[in-house]
Design an enzyme around this catalytic site. Structure first.
Site, PDB file in Angstrom:
ATOM      1  N   LEU A   7       0.812  -1.220   0.000  1.00  0.00           N
ATOM      2  CA  LEU A   7       0.000   0.000   0.000  1.00  0.00           C
ATOM      3  C   LEU A   7       0.844   1.269   0.000  1.00  0.00           C
ATOM      4  O   LEU A   7       1.947   1.302   0.548  1.00  0.00           O
ATOM      5  CB  LEU A   7      -0.914  -0.008   1.238  1.00  0.00           C
ATOM      6  CG  LEU A   7      -1.813  -1.239   1.376  1.00  0.00           C
ATOM      7  CD1 LEU A   7      -2.634  -1.140   2.664  1.00  0.00           C
ATOM      8  CD2 LEU A   7      -2.730  -1.402   0.177  1.00  0.00           C
ATOM      9  N   GLY A  10      -1.813   6.442  -2.257  1.00  0.00           N
ATOM     10  CA  GLY A  10      -2.959   6.358  -3.165  1.00  0.00           C
ATOM     11  C   GLY A  10      -4.035   5.452  -2.567  1.00  0.00           C
ATOM     12  O   GLY A  10      -5.220   5.810  -2.521  1.00  0.00           O
ATOM     13  N   HIS A  11      -3.607   4.266  -2.081  1.00  0.00           N
ATOM     14  CA  HIS A  11      -4.580   3.361  -1.443  1.00  0.00           C
ATOM     15  C   HIS A  11      -5.174   4.016  -0.195  1.00  0.00           C
ATOM     16  O   HIS A  11      -6.366   3.900   0.076  1.00  0.00           O
ATOM     17  CB  HIS A  11      -3.900   2.059  -1.005  1.00  0.00           C
ATOM     18  CG  HIS A  11      -3.296   1.264  -2.118  1.00  0.00           C
ATOM     19  ND1 HIS A  11      -1.940   1.183  -2.323  1.00  0.00           N
ATOM     20  CD2 HIS A  11      -3.865   0.498  -3.085  1.00  0.00           C
ATOM     21  CE1 HIS A  11      -1.696   0.406  -3.354  1.00  0.00           C
ATOM     22  NE2 HIS A  11      -2.840  -0.026  -3.841  1.00  0.00           N
ATOM     23  N   MET A  13       1.485   7.808  -7.885  1.00  0.00           N
ATOM     24  CA  MET A  13       1.937   6.726  -7.000  1.00  0.00           C
ATOM     25  C   MET A  13       1.486   5.379  -7.538  1.00  0.00           C
ATOM     26  O   MET A  13       0.370   5.246  -8.052  1.00  0.00           O
ATOM     27  CB  MET A  13       1.387   6.931  -5.600  1.00  0.00           C
ATOM     28  CG  MET A  13       2.060   8.090  -4.935  1.00  0.00           C
ATOM     29  SD  MET A  13       1.866   8.021  -3.167  1.00  0.00           S
ATOM     30  CE  MET A  13       2.637   9.568  -2.743  1.00  0.00           C
ATOM     31  N   GLN A  67      -8.505   6.735  -9.751  1.00  0.00           N
ATOM     32  CA  GLN A  67      -8.606   7.227 -11.132  1.00  0.00           C
ATOM     33  C   GLN A  67      -7.390   6.830 -11.968  1.00  0.00           C
ATOM     34  O   GLN A  67      -7.448   6.829 -13.193  1.00  0.00           O
ATOM     35  CB  GLN A  67      -8.756   8.760 -11.107  1.00  0.00           C
ATOM     36  CG  GLN A  67      -8.971   9.373 -12.481  1.00  0.00           C
ATOM     37  CD  GLN A  67      -8.941  10.879 -12.469  1.00  0.00           C
ATOM     38  OE1 GLN A  67      -9.488  11.503 -11.558  1.00  0.00           O
ATOM     39  NE2 GLN A  67      -8.309  11.496 -13.466  1.00  0.00           N
ATOM     40  N   LYS A  68      -6.274   6.493 -11.308  1.00  0.00           N
ATOM     41  CA  LYS A  68      -5.068   6.157 -12.089  1.00  0.00           C
ATOM     42  C   LYS A  68      -5.351   5.012 -13.060  1.00  0.00           C
ATOM     43  O   LYS A  68      -4.913   5.019 -14.188  1.00  0.00           O
ATOM     44  CB  LYS A  68      -3.904   5.785 -11.178  1.00  0.00           C
ATOM     45  CG  LYS A  68      -2.638   5.579 -12.002  1.00  0.00           C
ATOM     46  CD  LYS A  68      -1.421   5.555 -11.162  1.00  0.00           C
ATOM     47  CE  LYS A  68      -1.077   4.165 -10.707  1.00  0.00           C
ATOM     48  NZ  LYS A  68      -0.887   3.203 -11.794  1.00  0.00           N
ATOM     49  N   ASP A  69      -6.116   4.032 -12.589  1.00  0.00           N
ATOM     50  CA  ASP A  69      -6.483   2.917 -13.470  1.00  0.00           C
ATOM     51  C   ASP A  69      -7.852   3.221 -14.063  1.00  0.00           C
ATOM     52  O   ASP A  69      -8.865   2.576 -13.743  1.00  0.00           O
ATOM     53  CB  ASP A  69      -6.474   1.614 -12.673  1.00  0.00           C
ATOM     54  CG  ASP A  69      -5.077   1.286 -12.174  1.00  0.00           C
ATOM     55  OD1 ASP A  69      -4.159   1.213 -13.001  1.00  0.00           O
ATOM     56  OD2 ASP A  69      -4.900   1.161 -10.954  1.00  0.00           O
ATOM     57  N   ARG A  88       4.341  -0.383  -8.323  1.00  0.00           N
ATOM     58  CA  ARG A  88       5.432  -0.790  -9.220  1.00  0.00           C
ATOM     59  C   ARG A  88       6.517   0.287  -9.360  1.00  0.00           C
ATOM     60  O   ARG A  88       7.541   0.027 -10.005  1.00  0.00           O
ATOM     61  CB  ARG A  88       4.882  -1.177 -10.595  1.00  0.00           C
ATOM     62  CG  ARG A  88       4.113  -2.508 -10.593  1.00  0.00           C
ATOM     63  CD  ARG A  88       3.734  -2.917 -11.999  1.00  0.00           C
ATOM     64  NE  ARG A  88       3.174  -4.254 -12.076  1.00  0.00           N
ATOM     65  CZ  ARG A  88       1.858  -4.525 -12.171  1.00  0.00           C
ATOM     66  NH1 ARG A  88       0.965  -3.551 -12.151  1.00  0.00           N
ATOM     67  NH2 ARG A  88       1.449  -5.780 -12.274  1.00  0.00           N
ATOM     68  N   GLN A 120      -5.285 -11.672 -13.218  1.00  0.00           N
ATOM     69  CA  GLN A 120      -5.118 -10.452 -14.005  1.00  0.00           C
ATOM     70  C   GLN A 120      -3.674 -10.245 -14.481  1.00  0.00           C
ATOM     71  O   GLN A 120      -3.360  -9.203 -15.045  1.00  0.00           O
ATOM     72  CB  GLN A 120      -5.641  -9.225 -13.253  1.00  0.00           C
ATOM     73  CG  GLN A 120      -4.866  -8.825 -12.011  1.00  0.00           C
ATOM     74  CD  GLN A 120      -5.596  -7.758 -11.209  1.00  0.00           C
ATOM     75  OE1 GLN A 120      -6.584  -8.019 -10.542  1.00  0.00           O
ATOM     76  NE2 GLN A 120      -5.113  -6.528 -11.272  1.00  0.00           N
TER      77      GLN A 120
HETATM   78  O1  PAF Z   1      -6.374  -1.939  -8.866  1.00  0.00           O
HETATM   79  C1  PAF Z   1      -6.036  -2.986  -8.269  1.00  0.00           C
HETATM   80  O2  PAF Z   1      -5.240  -2.971  -7.315  1.00  0.00           O
HETATM   81  C2  PAF Z   1      -6.588  -4.311  -8.736  1.00  0.00           C
HETATM   82  O3  PAF Z   1      -6.732  -4.349 -10.119  1.00  0.00           O
HETATM   83  C3  PAF Z   1      -7.895  -4.704  -8.040  1.00  0.00           C
HETATM   84  C4  PAF Z   1      -9.020  -3.729  -8.358  1.00  0.00           C
HETATM   85  C5  PAF Z   1      -7.675  -4.759  -6.534  1.00  0.00           C
HETATM   86  C6  PAF Z   1      -8.350  -6.091  -8.511  1.00  0.00           C
HETATM   87  O4  PAF Z   1      -7.389  -7.059  -8.258  1.00  0.00           O
END
Ligand code: PAF
Length: 295
Positions: free
Chosen positions: A30, A33-34, A181, A145-147, A184, A58
């Site tokens: 974390l 951002g989280h 942030m 929003q980053k993703d 990775r 994923q």
């Molecule tokens: O954004 C993430 O960290 C992941 O894609 C998520 C939404 C937790 C699903 O694994």
């Protein structure tokens, strides 16, 4: 703070919670951002339930599943300090036991951009998020929003599969030089870390042009391309100017809200960044209202 490792533990703990539950799904390791998602959820909900699960579905075979950064004790301490009540930390075997064969595919909105760069990625995201929605029965779920394409995929799935919950989108949290942030970012060497500042600079230049009246999507894309090309350690994977609602690539100037997004390879990580245009939309309210909105 309670930690549930099994579905039975999760269900028992969840049953004891009443009122509005805010879900914050994460893959751990974390950062601020989280924590901004957790803080927003805490401000808006009676209980915050976080999940930590590095979701194998994923990651493609070529990606970094085995080496993805992990630090569960640190993550749990951070969540506890933020007042999270319950954390679900399932194993891969629990989420995908032998014989598992059900996946969720969201069609158009999963295509292009990250969907082209990472085939199967959004199928894995949609599947695990659908499972978490079913297990947790939250009233709201919080995503960054980053993703941005992930948000649009999850919104579409939530609508199409009739999940009775609201998707909240929180703004990107940035380092002092503007770098978004990301877990990775630890892969960047010091020189790559300095070079990575071109990523936010590139969209900021395009956003300035938009602010000055430029509306042609191709001109906005060119501004990004030219700025990234100046940095030898950076390689632009894509730049997109799309409708913020449908994520369809735009060819003609328009006044509808746009998502300008880019992916840039700097050393090992592909760095993602984006902004909504007009810039005033880059808030919890603005992003939640327009990104992947379904009418
Ligand atoms: O954004 C993430 O960290 C992941 O894609 C998520 C939404 C937790 C699903 O694994």
């Amino acid at each position: 703070m309670q930690i549930a490792e099994t579905i039975q533990e999760l269900r028992q703990a969840r049953q004891k919670l009443s009122g509005r539950i805010g879900l914050v799904p994460t893959m751990g390791y974390l950062h601020e951002g989280h924590l901004s998602l957790v803080r927003t959820a805490r401000a808006e909900c009676d209980h915050v339930l976080a999940t930590i699960f590095v979701n194998p579905a994923q990651f493609s075979a070529q990606e970094d599943l085995a080496s993805y950064p992990r630090d569960l004790p640190r993550d749990l301490a951070m969540l506890e300090a933020e007042g999270v009540g319950l954390v679900f930390t399932p194993s891969a075997e629990l989420m995908y036991p032998p014989g598992y064969q059900t996946y969720v595919t969201v069609e158009q909105v999963s295509q292009g951009k990250e969907g082209s760069a990472r085939p199967g990625h959004f199928r894995g995201v949609a599947t695990v998020v659908a499972k978490l929605f079913n297990l947790i029965q939250a009233q709201r779920a919080y995503f960054g929003q980053k993703d941005a394409q992930q948000v649009a995929v999850i919104r579409r799935m939530t609508h199409d599969l009739n999940f009775p919950l609201e998707i909240v989108v929180c703004p990107i949290v940035r380092e002092a030089d503007g770098l978004a942030m990301s877990s990775r970012n630890v892969y960047l060497s010091p020189a790559e870390r300095r070079a990575a500042a071109v990523v936010p600079q590139a969209w900021q230049r395009a956003a300035q042009a938009y602010g000055a009246g430029e509306r042609h999507p191709e001109v906005l894309r060119s501004i990004v391309r030219e700025h990234i090309a100046q940095e030898p350690l950076a390689r632009l994977d894509y730049v997109s100017v799309a409708s913020a609602r449908t994520l369809a690539e735009q060819d003609a100037p328009s006044e509808e809200p746009l998502l300008l997004s880019l992916a840039v390879q700097v050393g090992r990580p592909r760095l993602l960044d984006n902004c909504l245009l007009p810039m005033a939309l880059n808030t919890r309210e603005g992003a939640s209202a327009v990104l992947g909105r379904i009418e």
